[in-house]
Design a protein around this motif. Structure first.
Motif, mmCIF file in Angstrom:
data_model
loop_
_atom_site.group_PDB
_atom_site.id
_atom_site.type_symbol
_atom_site.label_atom_id
_atom_site.label_comp_id
_atom_site.label_asym_id
_atom_site.label_seq_id
_atom_site.Cartn_x
_atom_site.Cartn_y
_atom_site.Cartn_z
ATOM 1 N N GLU A 92 23.951 2.490 17.312
ATOM 2 C CA GLU A 92 25.361 2.178 17.571
ATOM 3 C C GLU A 92 25.575 0.664 17.709
ATOM 4 O OE1 GLU A 92 28.858 3.248 20.846
ATOM 5 O OE2 GLU A 92 26.869 4.155 20.985
ATOM 6 N N ASP A 145 19.577 6.095 19.522
ATOM 7 C CA ASP A 145 21.009 6.241 19.229
ATOM 8 C C ASP A 145 21.800 5.010 19.682
ATOM 9 O OD1 ASP A 145 20.459 8.696 18.165
ATOM 10 O OD2 ASP A 145 21.019 9.826 19.982
ATOM 11 N N GLU A 181 25.322 -1.028 14.321
ATOM 12 C CA GLU A 181 26.551 -0.881 13.537
ATOM 13 C C GLU A 181 27.632 -1.840 14.041
ATOM 14 O OE1 GLU A 181 27.470 3.216 13.945
ATOM 15 O OE2 GLU A 181 26.032 3.880 12.400
ATOM 16 N N THR A 182 27.701 -1.998 15.381
ATOM 17 C CA THR A 182 28.673 -2.943 15.949
ATOM 18 C C THR A 182 28.373 -4.373 15.503
ATOM 19 O OG1 THR A 182 28.958 -1.521 17.895
ATOM 20 C CG2 THR A 182 29.664 -3.821 18.091
#
Length: 438
Positions: free
Chosen positions: A202, A198, A205-206
């Protein structure tokens, strides 16, 4: 003869009878007899006198009319002359305004070239840094993606191992306690792997968002660079055309002058020495436009250097009048032009050069002599005060002295000479060449 007069009197008596005029005084009385012939003479004389008076009066009146007409014509010509002078003055003022506007545009264009060049270099530097950052982010994204895939594979392996352990527990005679320990260990590893996955998702995506922002900045910077290149191209064109026209109007071999300056300044690396050929390594085809612009900037700099070395500007910028021109005068060659103005008016160098003489010479009085490039030299004579010394290097437009009347001079003025390889040439040829630029 007496009989003839009597016959004439008798003939005239019918028209002009004889008359007697009596003149009385206190002591005497006289009678004047006017015969017909005498009366004819008197009448003819009176008629002639009246005729002459009429003719004279007519002539006087006619002369007066002609005088008035001539005066009117003179006044009309004077009015036309004054009107033409006013038109010429207006044309002169308009030409002066146009010349000043051209000079202002030229100066502004040069300033834009200098300022925008720095901006262009900064934009290119930022773009290179952002491209490096983008490449690093992409590599990191690839690494994180690989780690995420590895974590997912590990999770799948743990799940498979857990399932296999659960299935194999039945046939074995394992205790309930051992089974719980195994399940707890697998659950712990599974939770840790899920958290890692996870976190990786994340962070990925950043990173993708940051990459998109960086790419957007690169596109915006590329657009801004294109706009700056367009502005620079326009500024170079505005700056280059008057310089080229000015140098050609001198009648000199411009190609030879440019080649000479380029050889002496071959290490300058373009405008202000800011860019060199290394700046173009690795450029794509669209960047050839930038490379062409840099070459144009380099050429503009060479033309600017060349023009600065020639005596092309005005030595006097305040109010003055040309009191004597170049050419024959009193049986001798007047080797320069004389500019008459107020005592103490500033005198400026007309081109970059070195002072070869600053002092007093016979005839010239207080005089400054310059040696310029390309075989040119200039003379500034009759000054009241010298502001430079021998051996001093002076740039075009620097004040070198004050106007005066020293030496062989009849009044305050500057005697200005231009020499080419020691031979006096007409300074106006070079002043006129540079009048729309300097």
């Amino acid at each position: 003869m007496s009989r003839m007069f009597k016959a004439v009197n008798a003939s005239l008596a019918r028209f002009l009878p004889e008359q007697t005029l009596t003149l009385k005084t206190r002591v005497d009385q006289r009678e004047l007899t006017f015969t017909p012939l005498v009366r004819l003479f008197l009448l003819s004389g009176t008629t002639l006198a009246l005729g002459w008076l009429v003719i004279a009066t007519t002539a006087t009146i006619s002369s007066s009319f002609e005088s008035d007409s001539a005066q009117a014509r003179s006044d009309s010509l004077q009015d036309a002359y004054e009107l033409r002078l006013a038109e010429l003055a207006a044309e002169r003022d308009e030409f002066g305004r146009q010349t000043q506007a051209m000079q202002d545009r030229f100066t502004l264009a040069l300033q834009q070239v200098s300022a925008q060049q720095d901006e262009l270099i900064d934009a290119m530097t930022v773009q290179n840094e952002q491209e490096i950052t983008l490449f690093a982010l992409q590599r990191k994204l690839n690494g994180v993606t690989a780690e995420r895939n590895a974590a997912q594979a590990g999770l799948d392996g743990f799940q498979a191992e857990f399932a296999a352990s659960a299935e194999g527990a039945g046939p074995r005679e394992s205790t309930e306690h051992e089974l719980k320990l195994t399940v707890n260990a697998l659950n712990s590893v599974l939770d840790e792997t899920l958290q890692t996955r996870d976190a990786s998702i994340e962070y990925t995506e950043t990173l993708e968002l940051e990459i998109e922002k960086t790419a957007q900045r690169i596109r915006l910077d590329a657009q801004r660079r294109d706009r700056m290149i367009t502005q620079l191209e326009e500024a170079v064109m505005i700056s280059f055309q008057p310089l080229e026209a000015m140098l050609k109007s001198t009648g000199l071999d411009v190609d030879s002058l440019i080649a000479n300056v380029r050889r002496n300044y071959s290490g300058s690396g373009g405008l202000n020495g800011a860019l060199d050929e290394a700046s173009f390594i690795g450029m794509d085809a669209p960047d050839l436009r930038l490379e062409a612009l840099m070459r144009d900037l380099d050429t503009l700099q060479i033309y600017n250097i060349t023009s600065a070395k020639l005596p092309l500007s005005m030595p006097v910028l305040t109010s003055f009048r040309y009191s004597s021109s170049f050419g024959p005068r009193n049986g001798k060659l007047h080797k320069g032009v004389d500019m008459a103005g107020p005592m103490g008016s500033p005198i400026y160098s007309t081109g970059d050069g070195v002072v070869t003489f600053a002092g007093v010479q016979n005839g010239y009085g207080n005089v400054v002599m310059f040696q310029h490039d390309f075989g040119f030299s200039t003379v500034y004579a009759h000054q009241s005060k010298l502001r430079v010394t021998k051996g001093q290097r002076v740039a075009r437009g620097e004040r070198i002295g004050d106007m005066g009347s020293s030496g062989r001079s009849s009044g305050s003025h500057l005697h200005y000479e231009v020499r080419n390889d020691g031979t006096a040439v007409n300074p106006m040829d070079y002043i006129k060449a540079g009048q729309n630029v300097f």
